[in-house]
Design a protein around this motif. Structure first.
Motif, PDB file in Angstrom:
ATOM      1  N   CYS A 186      -6.585 -74.129 -57.806  1.00 43.77           N
ATOM      2  CA  CYS A 186      -5.934 -75.293 -57.212  1.00 43.77           C
ATOM      3  C   CYS A 186      -5.183 -74.893 -55.953  1.00 43.77           C
ATOM      4  O   CYS A 186      -5.182 -73.730 -55.557  1.00 43.77           O
ATOM      5  N   LYS A 187      -4.518 -75.852 -55.313  1.00 35.27           N
ATOM      6  CA  LYS A 187      -3.910 -75.629 -54.005  1.00 35.27           C
ATOM      7  C   LYS A 187      -2.824 -74.565 -54.032  1.00 35.27           C
ATOM      8  O   LYS A 187      -2.664 -73.809 -53.065  1.00 35.27           O
ATOM      9  N   TYR A 224     -11.355 -76.934 -62.259  1.00 37.43           N
ATOM     10  CA  TYR A 224     -10.824 -75.691 -61.716  1.00 37.43           C
ATOM     11  C   TYR A 224     -11.074 -74.575 -62.726  1.00 37.43           C
ATOM     12  O   TYR A 224     -11.050 -74.778 -63.936  1.00 37.43           O
ATOM     13  N   GLN A 267      -8.203 -75.875 -48.087  1.00 36.51           N
ATOM     14  CA  GLN A 267      -8.318 -76.256 -49.494  1.00 36.51           C
ATOM     15  C   GLN A 267      -7.158 -75.747 -50.334  1.00 36.51           C
ATOM     16  O   GLN A 267      -6.774 -76.378 -51.317  1.00 36.51           O
ATOM     17  N   ARG A 268      -6.597 -74.602 -49.997  1.00 32.04           N
ATOM     18  CA  ARG A 268      -5.496 -74.043 -50.786  1.00 32.04           C
ATOM     19  C   ARG A 268      -4.627 -73.158 -49.911  1.00 32.04           C
ATOM     20  O   ARG A 268      -5.047 -72.692 -48.851  1.00 32.04           O
TER      21      ARG A 268
END
Length: 699
Positions: free
Chosen positions: A640-641, A622, A446-447
């Protein structure tokens, strides 16, 4: 005593040096009134010569201007006698003080038009006195009258530096008239009118006469400044020739306008008043000459040595990041797209190349190899756009080809900066002992981790120049718009010509700055640090806890620091995120936005913000955290990523920091209001927005 002799006309004795040999038939005709034996070759005294000269002058004035003047030999000049014309603004003036007789019948006319001052020894523009002044030509006088609305009288002169066939616009901008009347003879008026007629008959854009188009016109129409087009003209003029319908400069201007504006042949033929077939031939001829004479000088691995490339086209920032103690070539590679028309060969045209399933439209794909300053080293292709011709496949084909000039130019340990689309050729680059620098690949996660996010930021800080260079090529609308299929055989030539023009006449995308090494060292130091705020958020479980946060009120955040724009640039390590902050923040601070700020109940120096994702249409929210003190922002973390990096920050964090530290203190009264397209566009989905769940449920 000087020797004396006798005059053959009056028989008076005079000094021998005062005698004149008479040859003029008008003189002889008058002298025969005194002595019938006077013939050509007789020697007459000074008094007889003066009497004959004055008589002939008065006789000439009578014949040319029909003025009744009494014959008085002792008079030295006559009074001007005006004669009225049909037009009240014109007046015939007899300028009797003439140094030599006129036989062409010209009359002097006084025009009620303002004029500039004139002096044979003084420039009428800069008032400089010099012996090497140039008489103003008729074409320059005509252009001056069109531009300024007043005349340059006969006899006016100027410095040579002001003239280039016509006057330079910047030189005559401050010239003012000095008199409201202008005296000109009929021949000068005729020449001026003929030049005005020739100017009026000229149709179409004129690139042959300097000064008719200013420097901005050259830039808008051709993409080059006037001086740059003149340099290009000197390169190609020996291979082109003038014809009866177009000149060399016109041919060059037609070709450059085609690239710059992307206009069709019909429009160009109208603008230049040329037949359509002539426009087609101009473009074809100039394209071939540019490819043979111009492009090899400014594009290709053979036009620059490795030493010059490393010295002049490599940023110290990139050297400090990737090879601080070694001299290595650093290049950036990426593909670009040239869109083309739909193919007419088959009704079912989608599977046929050059259709791109990725973009969903037909296109061709050149690949660019640029330096870290944006200087274009080489253009590869163009290639097809199907799945077999991705970025990795194109680079593989070049490096596996033993005849490739790029392969022979690169050496061991040279560095190639690429994006994630080149991941399939990393093994080949490693086998060839080339160093590949690519941002981290996320995969199914995911990140990114702290280290991956920081390392990726260092690479993207160098790699962005290839994207900027791609954007520069697309400013030439022939490459930015949809190109006709008839031009597909020449797309590679067009891309190479534009790239060579950018190398020759455009500044680099990124200038080499003195403090780049210091900036690189700072970013390297930050990339080795961990995100302390992320660790605190995960250890204390702030992601799931809600009771420890309270929503911000109007009286809160009075102690939040106020920063200058340059301080924001230093904080975000660049300007890319700050450019997006204006519209991104506006989206979240309106009444319908999802921009909510929370304060920690125990730690007043930590904020929590809920913000909508910038990259997806579905409403993913987020959470991000910002730690600050009274002078600056200390730490940040976003879900976030790439939100965990400390080398700069993501766009979500940048938008919040930009608003809280800078934008809310600015005067918005003069700011251009962003257009709200909801007031102009309709939405057919009145029941609700479409989502992936609708497709899964069979809706």
């Amino acid at each position: 005593m000087p020797k004396t002799t006798v005059c053959d006309c009056c028989h008076k004795r005079t000094v021998k040096s005062n005698l004149r040999v008479v040859k003029n038939p008008y003189f002889i005709e008058y002298l025969k009134r005194i002595n019938k034996n006077v013939h050509s070759g007789y020697k007459i005294c000074k008094s007889c010569f003066t009497i004959a000269y004055k008589n002939c002058r008065i006789r000439t004035l009578r014949r040319s201007k029909n003025i009744d003047v009494s014959l008085r030999c002792q008079s030295t000049e006559s009074s001007p006698i005006p004669s009225k014309c049909e037009d009240s603004n014109l007046e015939i003036v007899s300028n009797v003080k003439v140094k030599r007789p006129k036989t062409n019948g010209d009359q002097t006319v006084r025009l009620s038009l303002p004029r500039v001052t004139h002096d044979h020894k003084q420039c009428f523009i800069c008032k400089r006195r010099d012996k090497c002044l140039k008489t103003v030509p008729v074409k320059a006088k005509c252009h001056f009258y069109i531009q300024k609305g007043f005349l340059i009288p006969p006899g006016a002169r100027c410095c040579q530096i002001h003239l280039n066939m016509i006057f330079k616009s910047e030189d005559i901008s401050n010239v003012t008239p000095s008199n409201n009347d202008t005296v000109m003879n009929t021949s000068d008026i005729k020449q001026l009118l003929e030049e005005l007629r020739a100017f009026a008959l000229k149709a179409g854009l004129d690139f042959d006469t300097p000064g008719l188009l200013n420097d901005d016109d050259y830039w808008i129409l051709t993409g080059l400044r006037m001086k740059d087009l003149n340099k290009l003209y000197t390169i190609v003029k020996d291979k082109l020739r003038n014809t009866h319908i177009r000149s060399i400069r016109t041919s060059l201007a037609v070709f450059l306008m085609k690239l710059r504006t992307g206009l069709s042949y019909k429009v160009l033929s109208t603008l230049f008043c040329l037949p359509k077939i002539a426009v087609s031939r101009c473009i074809s001829t100039v394209r071939d000459i540019m490819m043979s004479e111009f492009v090899p000088k400014y594009l290709g691995v053979d036009h620059v040595s490795r030493e010059d490339f490393m010295k002049m086209h490599t940023r110290p920032f990139a050297k400090e990041l990737f090879c601080p103690n070694e001299e290595k070539v650093i290049v950036v590679a990426d593909g670009t797209y040239i869109y083309i028309e739909k193919s007419e060969n088959s009704a079912d045209w989608r599977p046929l190349p050059p259709y791109s399933l990725h973009k969903g439209r037909p296109l061709v794909k050149p690949m660019m190899i640029v330096s870290t300053t944006g200087y274009i080293l080489e253009i590869l292709g163009p290639y097809f756009a199907d799945g077999r011709n991705n970025d990795a496949s194109i680079l593989k084909s070049q490096l596996n080809d033993s005849s490739s000039t790029l392969r022979s130019w690169l050496r061991e340990d040279d560095i190639i900066v690429v994006d994630r689309g080149f991941r399939d050729c990393l093994s080949l680059l490693q086998d060839m002992q080339l160093v590949a620098k690519m941002p981290s690949f996320l995969g199914s996660r995911q990140r990114h981790t702290d280290e991956e996010a920081n390392e990726s930021r260092l690479i993207t800080y160098v790699r962005w120049v290839v994207e900027a260079t791609n954007g520069l090529l697309k400013t030439w609308k022939a490459l930015g718009n949809v190109m006709a299929n008839s031009h597909i055989p020449h797309i590679g030539d067009y891309v190479r010509i534009v790239a060579a023009l950018c190398n020759a006449y455009r500044p680099p995308r990124k200038n080499i700055e003195e403090d780049e090494r210091i900036m690189a060292q700072r970013m390297i130091r930050l990339s080795r640090q961990s995100n302390t705020l992320k660790i605190k958020v995960e250890e204390k479980g702030w992601i799931k806890k809600r009771v420890i946060w309270k929503e911000m009120s109007a009286d809160d955040l009075q102690d939040f620091p106020r920063l200058m724009f340059q301080e924001l640039c230093d904080l975000t390590m660049g300007i890319y995120q700050l450019k997006q902050a204006k519209s991104y923040t506006k989206e979240h601070i309106d009444n319908q936005g999802l921009y909510k700020i929370f304060l920690h109940k125990e730690s007043s120096d930590i904020l929590r913000i809920k913000i909508q994702s910038r990259h997806t249409a579905s409403k993913i929210i987020y959470s991000l955290w910002i730690q600050y003190n009274s002078t600056t922002v200390l730490n940040w973390y976003c879900q976030c990523k790439v939100g965990a990096r400390v080398v700069g920050c993501c766009a979500h964090i940048a938008s919040v920091i930009w608003y809280l530290t800078y934008d809310r203190y600015q005067d918005h009264s003069t700011r251009r209001v962003l257009c709200d397209y909801n007031n102009y566009l309709m939405d057919a989905d009145v029941e609700g927005h479409w989502s992936d769940n609708n497709e899964e449920n069979g809706d």
